[in-house]
Design an enzyme around this catalytic site. Structure first.
Site, PDB file in Angstrom:
ATOM      1  CD  GLU A 273     -12.287  15.397 -75.883  1.00  0.00           C
ATOM      2  OE1 GLU A 273     -12.261  14.376 -76.535  1.00  0.00           O
ATOM      3  OE2 GLU A 273     -12.031  16.446 -76.703  1.00  0.00           O
ATOM      4  N   PRO A 274     -11.152  18.788 -70.784  1.00  0.00           N
ATOM      5  CG  PRO A 274     -11.359  19.059 -68.629  1.00  0.00           C
ATOM      6  CD  PRO A 274     -11.552  18.254 -69.764  1.00  0.00           C
ATOM      7  N   GLY A 275      -8.147  20.801 -71.215  1.00  0.00           N
ATOM      8  CA  GLY A 275      -6.961  21.038 -71.094  1.00  0.00           C
ATOM      9  C   GLY A 275      -6.446  22.247 -70.284  1.00  0.00           C
ATOM     10  CB  CYS A 345      17.581  35.768 -84.867  1.00  0.00           C
ATOM     11  SG  CYS A 345      19.017  35.133 -83.929  1.00  0.00           S
ATOM     12  CE1 TYR A 374      -3.031  22.937 -75.971  1.00  0.00           C
ATOM     13  CE2 TYR A 374      -4.342  24.481 -74.690  1.00  0.00           C
ATOM     14  CZ  TYR A 374      -4.123  23.377 -75.238  1.00  0.00           C
ATOM     15  OH  TYR A 374      -5.491  22.555 -75.390  1.00  0.00           O
TER      16      TYR A 374
HETATM   17  N1  LLP Z   1     -10.254  18.415 -77.396  1.00  0.00           N
HETATM   18  C1  LLP Z   1      -9.875  18.642 -78.549  1.00  0.00           C
HETATM   19  C2  LLP Z   1     -10.650  17.563 -79.722  1.00  0.00           C
HETATM   20  C3  LLP Z   1      -9.060  19.489 -78.666  1.00  0.00           C
HETATM   21  O1  LLP Z   1      -8.537  19.774 -80.125  1.00  0.00           O
HETATM   22  C4  LLP Z   1      -8.597  20.398 -77.748  1.00  0.00           C
HETATM   23  C5  LLP Z   1      -7.794  21.495 -78.034  1.00  0.00           C
HETATM   24  C6  LLP Z   1      -9.013  20.093 -76.396  1.00  0.00           C
HETATM   25  C7  LLP Z   1      -9.851  18.852 -76.336  1.00  0.00           C
HETATM   26  C8  LLP Z   1      -8.484  20.989 -75.377  1.00  0.00           C
HETATM   27  O2  LLP Z   1      -8.808  22.240 -75.381  1.00  0.00           O
HETATM   28  P1  LLP Z   1      -8.658  23.253 -74.130  1.00  0.00           P
HETATM   29  O3  LLP Z   1      -9.455  22.683 -73.147  1.00  0.00           O
HETATM   30  O4  LLP Z   1      -7.232  23.205 -73.812  1.00  0.00           O
HETATM   31  O5  LLP Z   1      -9.000  24.547 -74.672  1.00  0.00           O
HETATM   32  N2  LLP Z   1      -2.236  26.063 -78.377  1.00  0.00           N
HETATM   33  C9  LLP Z   1      -3.442  26.794 -78.239  1.00  0.00           C
HETATM   34  C10 LLP Z   1      -4.715  25.795 -78.227  1.00  0.00           C
HETATM   35  C11 LLP Z   1      -4.834  24.963 -79.016  1.00  0.00           C
HETATM   36  C12 LLP Z   1      -6.001  23.902 -78.630  1.00  0.00           C
HETATM   37  C13 LLP Z   1      -5.972  22.722 -79.510  1.00  0.00           C
HETATM   38  N3  LLP Z   1      -7.083  21.730 -79.122  1.00  0.00           N
HETATM   39  C14 LLP Z   1      -3.167  27.999 -77.356  1.00  0.00           C
HETATM   40  O6  LLP Z   1      -2.015  28.008 -76.830  1.00  0.00           O
HETATM   41  O7  LLP Z   1      -3.939  28.860 -77.038  1.00  0.00           O
END
Ligand code: LLP
Length: 421
Positions: A273-275, A345, A374
């Site tokens: 599940e990469p974001g 502000c 994000y």
């Molecule tokens: N799967 C689950 C269950 C998650 O909770 C997340 C992210 C992902 C996959 C994807 O994670 P990634 O591959 O993008 O690291 N707002 C924060 C990051 C919060 C991540 C939340 N969960 C930031 O700006 O660093």
């Protein structure tokens, strides 16, 4: 790595000069490179091609429909965490058997919607949630698939706000409770437990935390077999880190080299599940310098983007590289220590603090790098600021993928009830 590069001293996104985009669309402006986005997805796909995992892009990182569509068209599934994200997934035509649904707080309505459309599975985060899914499926006269999200209690070595796989975090279920649930599975006749899930955190730059978590999972799966429980899927979550500053995150290939042998041994279908890994470096935020303000102690570059547009520095003290759109030897020679701040502000409204940057003057544009993940997805209307427009560049073409908000958008949902006054 990404297609934001200087050509003839001008910053380009693929084949388009970013200065031209800033003048055409105005600022603040999010710009995405189509090829960078797809390239990251394909890099991961290739690195793991031996096991052909289902790569479910994590919608929360950036939920723009155009971006989701581009990834779904390349075969990506989607990882969702709300009814709203399910709506987006369906809107771009993501096959429902490629949708996985996590979140510690799924509502009855959200659960019902997801059961009705037949997602691949829910990633279940607690026993009460599992019982609730079973109850709702029963009412709908359906059986639904679930994976148990395990909290493997490992340290991902990242910011504490984005650590999710420790027992002090609200996510997932500890091994012993998960085992109890699995043993009782027959009592829940409307759910079919067919997978296990982990997601230990975000912006993880080393493979060691993954190895630690997967090792624990392999051991647990062994016990499951002994108990006569047959698992079909292992979802290893997201969390792969990217370069913002001087990090040296693992590449898709080095990551694969480290964990592929373990994954292959499980003989399970693997989901990821990469974001951030896919979209993080595929997007930037362009802002215009409004004023230069010098105080007895500091020099501030005041720009027209604020923490409402990109909250990561304010929330996590995150570092984002800042580049000028024009990069002649003059700009490079004249560096000075400044704070780059927005108009909001709050003193947390900053993008850089005491950072040595090229010389900027009023009216110049600058690029805040690594803003694809994000960034826009966490943007708000704080200070009644209209959210930026978003543009996707593919070679020499720029496509508007989200309109800039206007003042009417800001008040569209508000009601002045005459009875109140
Ligand atoms: N799967 C689950 C269950 C998650 O909770 C997340 C992210 C992902 C996959 C994807 O994670 P990634 O591959 O993008 O690291 N707002 C924060 C990051 C919060 C991540 C939340 N969960 C930031 O700006 O660093």
């Amino acid at each position: 790595m990404h297609e934001f590069k200087y050509k003839n001293n001008q910053l380009y996104c693929e084949d388009i000069k970013i200065q031209d985009l800033a003048e055409r669309f105005g600022t603040p402006l999010y710009i995405y490179s189509y090829h960078t986005l797809i390239d990251h997805f394909i890099k991961l796909q290739k690195a793991f091609c031996e096991i052909k995992p289902l790569i479910c892009y994590s919608v929360k990182a950036n939920p723009n429909l155009a971006l989701l569509k581009a990834l779904v068209d390349k075969g990506a599934g989607l990882d969702i965490v709300s009814g709203g994200e399910l709506f987006r997934a369906l809107k771009v035509g993501c096959p429902t058997n490629k949708i996985v649904y996590a979140s510690v707080g799924k509502t009855d309505q959200e659960i019902e919607e997801a059961i009705r459309c037949g997602i691949l599975f829910f990633n279940v985060e607690s026993r009460p949630e599992l019982e609730n899914i079973n109850r709702i499926a029963n009412r709908l006269n359906k059986t639904t698939n679930v994976a148990i999200r395990i909290n493997p209690d490992v340290e991902p070595k990242t910011h504490k706000y984005i650590t999710t796989g420790k027992l002090t975090n609200k996510f997932g279920i500890d091994f012993e409770s998960a085992r109890q649930i699995l043993l009782l599975r027959k009592a829940l006749s409307n759910v079919h437990i067919l997978g296990l899930h982990i997601h230990i955190g975000s912006q993880i730059t080393e493979s060691q935390p993954y190895i630690a978590a997967i090792t624990k999972m392999v051991d647990f799966i062994g016990h499951c077999y002994k108990d006569g429980i047959c698992i079909e899927y292992l979802n290893i979550g997201g969390g792969l880190g990217i370069i913002y500053d001087k990090e040296t995150p693992q590449t898709a290939d080095t990551f694969a080299k480290k964990i592929l042998p373990m994954l292959k041994k499980t003989k399970l279908k693997i989901i990821m599940e990469p974001g951030r890994f896919i979209v993080g470096n595929a997007g930037i935020l362009i802002a215009k310098v409004l004023y230069i303000k010098s105080t007895p102690k500091k020099k501030f570059i005041i720009i027209d983007a604020g923490m409402n547009d990109l909250i990561r520095p304010a929330l996590y003290d995150a570092y984002h590289n800042i580049l000028p759109l024009r990069c002649t030897s003059y700009e490079l020679r004249c560096t000075e220590k400044v704070d780059v701040v927005g108009p909001i502000c709050e003193s947390a409204d900053f993008f850089a603090k005491n950072r040595k940057l090229p010389y900027f003057k009023e009216g110049d544009y600058l690029a805040i790098m690594g803003a694809g993940a994000y960034g826009s997805s966490m943007a708000s209307n704080y200070n009644s600021r209209c959210q930026p427009c978003e543009v996707m560049v593919k070679k020499n073409k720029a496509f508007l993928i989200r309109k800039r908000e206007n003042y009417k958008d800001l008040v569209r949902k508000e009601i002045i009830a005459v009875q109140i006054s």
